[in-house]
Write an enzyme that holds these catalytic residues in place. Structure first.
Site, PDB file in Angstrom:
ATOM      1  N   ASP A   1      28.037   2.412 -55.231  1.00 31.96           N
ATOM      2  CA  ASP A   1      29.448   2.606 -54.917  1.00 31.96           C
ATOM      3  C   ASP A   1      30.090   3.357 -56.081  1.00 31.96           C
ATOM      4  O   ASP A   1      30.109   2.863 -57.210  1.00 31.96           O
ATOM      5  CB  ASP A   1      30.106   1.226 -54.747  1.00 31.96           C
ATOM      6  CG  ASP A   1      31.301   1.266 -53.818  1.00 31.96           C
ATOM      7  OD1 ASP A   1      32.053   2.247 -53.874  1.00 31.96           O
ATOM      8  OD2 ASP A   1      31.489   0.296 -53.059  1.00 31.96           O
TER       9      ASP A   1
ATOM     10  N   ASP B   1      34.372   5.650 -53.075  1.00 35.72           N
ATOM     11  CA  ASP B   1      35.596   4.864 -52.892  1.00 35.72           C
ATOM     12  C   ASP B   1      36.819   5.780 -52.742  1.00 35.72           C
ATOM     13  O   ASP B   1      36.945   6.769 -53.485  1.00 35.72           O
ATOM     14  CB  ASP B   1      35.757   3.982 -54.146  1.00 35.72           C
ATOM     15  CG  ASP B   1      36.790   2.897 -53.985  1.00 35.72           C
ATOM     16  OD1 ASP B   1      36.640   2.067 -53.080  1.00 35.72           O
ATOM     17  OD2 ASP B   1      37.769   2.883 -54.768  1.00 35.72           O
TER      18      ASP B   1
ATOM     19  N   GLU C   1      34.852   7.023 -48.321  1.00 30.89           N
ATOM     20  CA  GLU C   1      35.867   6.166 -47.704  1.00 30.89           C
ATOM     21  C   GLU C   1      37.143   6.994 -47.552  1.00 30.89           C
ATOM     22  O   GLU C   1      37.687   7.479 -48.544  1.00 30.89           O
ATOM     23  CB  GLU C   1      36.137   4.946 -48.583  1.00 30.89           C
ATOM     24  CG  GLU C   1      37.130   3.982 -47.935  1.00 30.89           C
ATOM     25  CD  GLU C   1      37.724   2.971 -48.912  1.00 30.89           C
ATOM     26  OE1 GLU C   1      38.130   1.896 -48.473  1.00 30.89           O
ATOM     27  OE2 GLU C   1      37.788   3.270 -50.128  1.00 30.89           O
TER      28      GLU C   1
ATOM     29  N   HIS D   1      33.908  -5.198 -47.017  1.00 29.17           N
ATOM     30  CA  HIS D   1      34.458  -6.204 -47.927  1.00 29.17           C
ATOM     31  C   HIS D   1      35.987  -6.209 -47.948  1.00 29.17           C
ATOM     32  O   HIS D   1      36.587  -7.016 -48.647  1.00 29.17           O
ATOM     33  CB  HIS D   1      33.921  -5.934 -49.329  1.00 29.17           C
ATOM     34  CG  HIS D   1      34.364  -4.589 -49.831  1.00 29.17           C
ATOM     35  ND1 HIS D   1      33.906  -3.408 -49.289  1.00 29.17           N
ATOM     36  CD2 HIS D   1      35.259  -4.234 -50.784  1.00 29.17           C
ATOM     37  CE1 HIS D   1      34.485  -2.392 -49.897  1.00 29.17           C
ATOM     38  NE2 HIS D   1      35.324  -2.864 -50.810  1.00 29.17           N
ATOM     39  N   ASP D   2      36.624  -5.267 -47.256  1.00 31.20           N
ATOM     40  CA  ASP D   2      38.091  -5.220 -47.212  1.00 31.20           C
ATOM     41  C   ASP D   2      38.636  -5.696 -45.864  1.00 31.20           C
ATOM     42  O   ASP D   2      39.858  -5.748 -45.688  1.00 31.20           O
ATOM     43  CB  ASP D   2      38.581  -3.772 -47.415  1.00 31.20           C
ATOM     44  CG  ASP D   2      38.239  -3.217 -48.795  1.00 31.20           C
ATOM     45  OD1 ASP D   2      38.206  -4.007 -49.759  1.00 31.20           O
ATOM     46  OD2 ASP D   2      38.006  -2.005 -48.899  1.00 31.20           O
TER      47      ASP D   2
END
Ligand code: GLC
Ligand code: CA
Length: 547
Positions: free
Chosen positions: A105, A206, A248, A322-323
């Protein structure tokens, strides 16, 4: 250029299934209550058995953990809570033995305020690192402008020694990096190439749509230089190896996604877009402002993405990360029909074109949690609670939003067994375990082909066995039907038909309209009793040769 396209079509990640690990909640090897790299290594055989091809690891680099690792203070070291570089090398090697690639990530929009670059940058305006960040002169209490940070408060933070503000789109401990500075960009490429040499299989980037910001013009996403930066980044790093890259991009539309994931490989392999996953919130408001899911709109959104990106880009397919809250609690049913609805959602998603992502615990049908506010660990949840209290919202109302949307729903520890702490740790877990681990856990599901795990395992196999799942064109069936989500996939030789009842009522199914010679590949009930009736959340995937 047909030749190039053929090459692109053969890319390994087009038929791959990727599994996301949130390291602190996956498996703890040393009893400190926090998941770690050694813990992941211990579970590689589990993942191999599930059949996945790559692991996306949420950040493990050195970090003060203000935002659970999305605030990096050293991009070329591992945070001691997770282990060290040797453990990381071992993870890459052990995964490789099992034909699993490791995707790192990359948090490139911002660093931690404890990164050396920022510590230097703060020393003086003349410091060579000063321009690695975004500063504005000013006076205390007179903000450069009204821009807000994603986790609440102003996006500007005052530094009295410099009499300047710095810009942060997330927490104050996550200052934004200045991509306009070529020296910074070069330094980032060197770091990425160092990871590529270590043998990683790709990167998740990200909030990549936010790197080319222009705060004076209130531009955060899709800044004018975004695609220029991405092309340079890709050329200097990713294109040198056979990697998968996924950005993302909360702001992505189908048009933008085609730029990012153009088959010419000049930017990224694909992006995470969120149009489908934002549908259950009030339009123009925040995710906390809950609204019922408009089912027909959901169908329209998926259909548009499938059709628009066909041969012009590449989709990522996901319900969770995870969000996001757990999909079975969100759009399925986490009580009476937990198993049926979790499998339905899996079949619905995995039949489409794109690279499917499974978020840890999704393959077990893990659910949301309801904790008291002190038990939540997430900075976003805590800030939201305070902010809405101050704005005069009622406590119960805020808690309803938190139950539905808090990121901690996804961050409770993996439920491995029905023993102490769900087999996650011998110590005290950093966040409370979901009390339903007595019922929902991996150990028994792995053995049972009828389990949710069994369903995911089968879906991953099907993707390998039926190329039409990878290359087939998409056509939505029964667009106006208010209960059924059904579609067709078609390549030169074969067809796949997916039919899902999205709700908890029994309904009739117009399957005769699809034609005959259908062979059932997978379904979520033991057997199909009546082909013309769909039980609650019933889902089926059929296959046939084209006439
Ligand atoms: C992304 C991450 C999220 C993080 C944010 C800031 O949205 O997925 O977890 O808080 O970026 O880095
Ligand atoms: Ca640990």
């Amino acid at each position: 250029m047909p030749e190039k396209e053929t090459k692109q079509e053969k890319k390994w990640w087009k038929s791959a299934v990727i599994y996301q690990i949130y390291p602190r909640s996956f498996s703890d090897s040393n009893g400190d209550g926090i998941g770690d790299l050694k813990g992941i290594i211990e579970k590689l055989d589990y993942l191999k058995y599930l059949g996945i091809n790559a692991i996306w690891l949420s950040p493990v680099c050195r970090s003060p953990q203000d935002d659970n690792g999305y605030d990096i203070s050293d991009y070329q070291d591992i945070d001691p809570i997770f282990g060290n570089l040797t453990d990381m090398e071992e993870l890459i090697a052990e995964a490789k033995k099992r034909q699993i690639r490791i995707i790192m990530d990359l948090v490139l929009n911002h660093s931690s305020d404890e990164h050396n670059w920022f510590k230097e940058a703060k020393k003086s305006k003349e410091n060579p690192y000063h321009d690695y960040y975004i500063w504005r002169d000013g006076t205390k209490d007179v903000l450069p402008n009204e821009m807000r940070a994603a986790f609440g408060g102003s996006a500007w933070e005052w530094v009295p020694e410099l009499e300047q503000y710095y810009f942060h789109q997330f927490s104050v401990k996550q200052p934004d990096l200045n991509w306009e500075n070529p020296k910074l960009r070069k330094e980032i490429y060197t770091m990425i190439n160092w990871w590529i040499e270590k043998g990683v299989g790709g990167f998740r980037l990200d909030v990549i749509d936010q790197i080319a910001k222009e705060p004076d013009r209130f531009i955060t996403s899709n800044g004018p230089r975004l695609h220029e930066f991405l092309k340079e980044l890709s050329k200097e790093t990713f294109q040198k190896a056979d990697l998968v890259t996924v950005g993302e991009a909360w702001s992505a539309t189908t048009e933008l996604a085609k730029l990012y994931s153009n088959p010419d490989n000049s930017e990224l392999s694909m992006v995470f877009q969120f149009e489908h996953i934002c549908l259950d919130q009030e339009e123009g408001k925040e995710k906390w402002d809950l609204a019922p899911l408009p089912f027909l709109k959901l169908k329209e959104v998926f259909s548009r993405w499938q059709r628009e990106l066909y041969k012009k880009g590449w989709n990522s397919l996901f319900w969770n990360n995870h969000d996001l809250p757990r999909i079975v609690s969100r759009w399925g049913n986490d009580t009476t029909y937990r198993i049926e609805s979790a499998k339905m959602l899996a079949i619905l998603l995995h039949g489409m074109q794109g690279t499917p992502y499974i978020y840890q615990g999704e393959e077990l049908g893990m659910t949301n949690i309801r904790y008291s506010i002190e038990e939540y660990r997430d900075i976003e949840t805590q800030n939201l609670y305070q902010e809405r209290l101050e704005k005069g919202y009622k406590k119960e109302e805020i808690m309803q939003s938190i139950y539905a949307k808090s990121r901690d729903n996804a961050r409770t520890p993996m439920q491995w067994t029905n023993q102490k702490n769900a087999g996650f740790t011998d110590g005290t877990p950093w966040i409370k375990i979901n009390p339903n681990y007595q019922e929902i856990y991996a150990e028994n599901q792995v053995k049972d082909p009828e389990s949710i795990f069994g369903c995911y395992k089968k879906l991953i196999q099907l993707r390998k066995e039926y190329p039409v799942l990878v290359d087939g064109e998409f056509e939505m069936l029964w667009k106006k039907d208010e209960h059924i989500f059904a579609y067709l996939r078609r390549n030169k030789e074969t067809e796949i038909v997916v039919i899902c009842n999205f709700f908890d009522q029994t309904i009739s199914c117009k399957i005769e309209e699809v034609g005959d010679s259908l062979k059932l590949l997978i379904c979520n009930y033991k057997e199909i009793q009546q082909p013309f009736t769909l039980r609650p959340y019933e889902a089926r995937m059929y296959w046939r040769k084209r006439q």
